[in-house]
Design a protein around this motif. Structure first.
Motif, mmCIF file in Angstrom:
data_model
loop_
_atom_site.group_PDB
_atom_site.id
_atom_site.type_symbol
_atom_site.label_atom_id
_atom_site.label_comp_id
_atom_site.label_asym_id
_atom_site.label_seq_id
_atom_site.Cartn_x
_atom_site.Cartn_y
_atom_site.Cartn_z
ATOM 1 N N GLU A 48 41.751 40.052 36.277
ATOM 2 C CA GLU A 48 42.299 39.090 37.233
ATOM 3 C C GLU A 48 42.322 37.703 36.604
ATOM 4 N N ASP A 99 42.475 34.267 38.533
ATOM 5 C CA ASP A 99 42.437 33.655 39.861
ATOM 6 C C ASP A 99 42.417 32.150 39.653
ATOM 7 N N GLU A 140 29.403 41.070 41.920
ATOM 8 C CA GLU A 140 29.908 40.961 43.281
ATOM 9 C C GLU A 140 30.658 42.241 43.686
ATOM 10 N N ALA A 195 32.189 43.374 46.399
ATOM 11 C CA ALA A 195 33.468 43.257 47.105
ATOM 12 C C ALA A 195 34.592 42.917 46.133
ATOM 13 N N ARG A 196 34.341 42.011 45.201
ATOM 14 C CA ARG A 196 35.366 41.623 44.225
ATOM 15 C C ARG A 196 35.658 42.788 43.276
ATOM 16 N N ARG A 206 35.382 45.992 43.942
ATOM 17 C CA ARG A 206 36.182 46.973 44.675
ATOM 18 C C ARG A 206 37.634 46.492 44.827
ATOM 19 N N GLN A 207 37.794 45.205 45.065
ATOM 20 C CA GLN A 207 39.136 44.628 45.221
ATOM 21 C C GLN A 207 39.948 44.773 43.924
ATOM 22 N N LEU A 208 39.292 44.616 42.787
ATOM 23 C CA LEU A 208 39.984 44.640 41.499
ATOM 24 C C LEU A 208 40.045 46.024 40.859
ATOM 25 N N TRP A 209 39.321 46.981 41.421
ATOM 26 C CA TRP A 209 39.223 48.310 40.827
ATOM 27 C C TRP A 209 40.597 48.872 40.445
ATOM 28 N N GLN A 210 40.649 49.459 39.235
ATOM 29 C CA GLN A 210 41.859 50.110 38.742
ATOM 30 C C GLN A 210 41.484 51.507 38.256
ATOM 31 N N PRO A 240 34.439 52.330 41.543
ATOM 32 C CA PRO A 240 34.083 50.929 41.761
ATOM 33 C C PRO A 240 32.613 50.717 42.118
ATOM 34 N N ASP A 241 31.923 51.782 42.484
ATOM 35 C CA ASP A 241 30.493 51.659 42.802
ATOM 36 C C ASP A 241 29.605 52.033 41.622
#
Length: 165
Positions: free
Chosen positions: A41, A43, A89, A91-92, A94-98, A109-110
């Motif tokens: 990412e 950002d 982090e 949440a971040r 998981r949001q960025l997981w590919q 992601p976990d």
């Protein structure tokens, strides 16, 4: 020169052109250690890379957070220097997981080893040698060859450097 809004926008626009970079950190023995990384990412001006908390790069950043990130492609070059930190982090992540990361992080992601390496830029420099800027560069290079003078990078519109404040 401290970056103004135009510089930051130019930086962010150039940054969007890249999906990979060379990340350079300081190794334990004080030498520079470079490796290719996929950009997870960008950002604003902050860059994030997915990596393992057991990697050499996370250990190196823990010892010395100074890094450089270098990108090149299609006539555009971007170099960023700054400080890196490790983010856990969830949440971040998981949001960025590919899905392409699964070979390195089989638990998804976990995966407990998955972290983000965040680079907060302090300085950036770019060279844009495509389109009209390429013609401008070729013209200036031709003039320099004809007159025996050096090309002035600062005189070219496709070159810029600035500091983030």
């Amino acid at each position: 020169m401290i970056a103004d809004d135009h510089d930051i926008q130019r930086f962010e626009d150039l940054l969007q052109q890249f999906d990979h970079a060379m990340l350079v950190s300081v190794a334990r023995d004080g030498t520079l250690h470079a490796r290719p990384m996929a950009i997870a990412e960008s950002d604003g001006a902050v860059l994030r890379f997915a990596t393992s908390n057991r990697s050499a790069k996370t250990a190196e950043v823990a010892m010395d957070p100074r890094v450089s990130v270098v990108m090149q492609g299609n006539g555009t070059y971007l170099a960023v220097s700054g400080t890196a930190s490790v983010s856990e982090e969830p949440a971040r992540i998981r949001q960025l997981w590919q899905p392409a990361w699964r070979p390195w992080f089989p638990e998804g992601p976990d995966d407990p080893s998955l972290v983000l390496l965040e680079v907060d830029p302090e300085r950036a420099e770019y060279w844009d040698r495509k389109g009209a800027r390429r013609l401008e560069y070729l013209w200036e290079a031709g003039k320099a060859l004809a007159t025996g003078r050096r090309v002035s990078e600062e005189a070219l519109s496709g070159h810029g450097k600035f500091f983030f404040g």
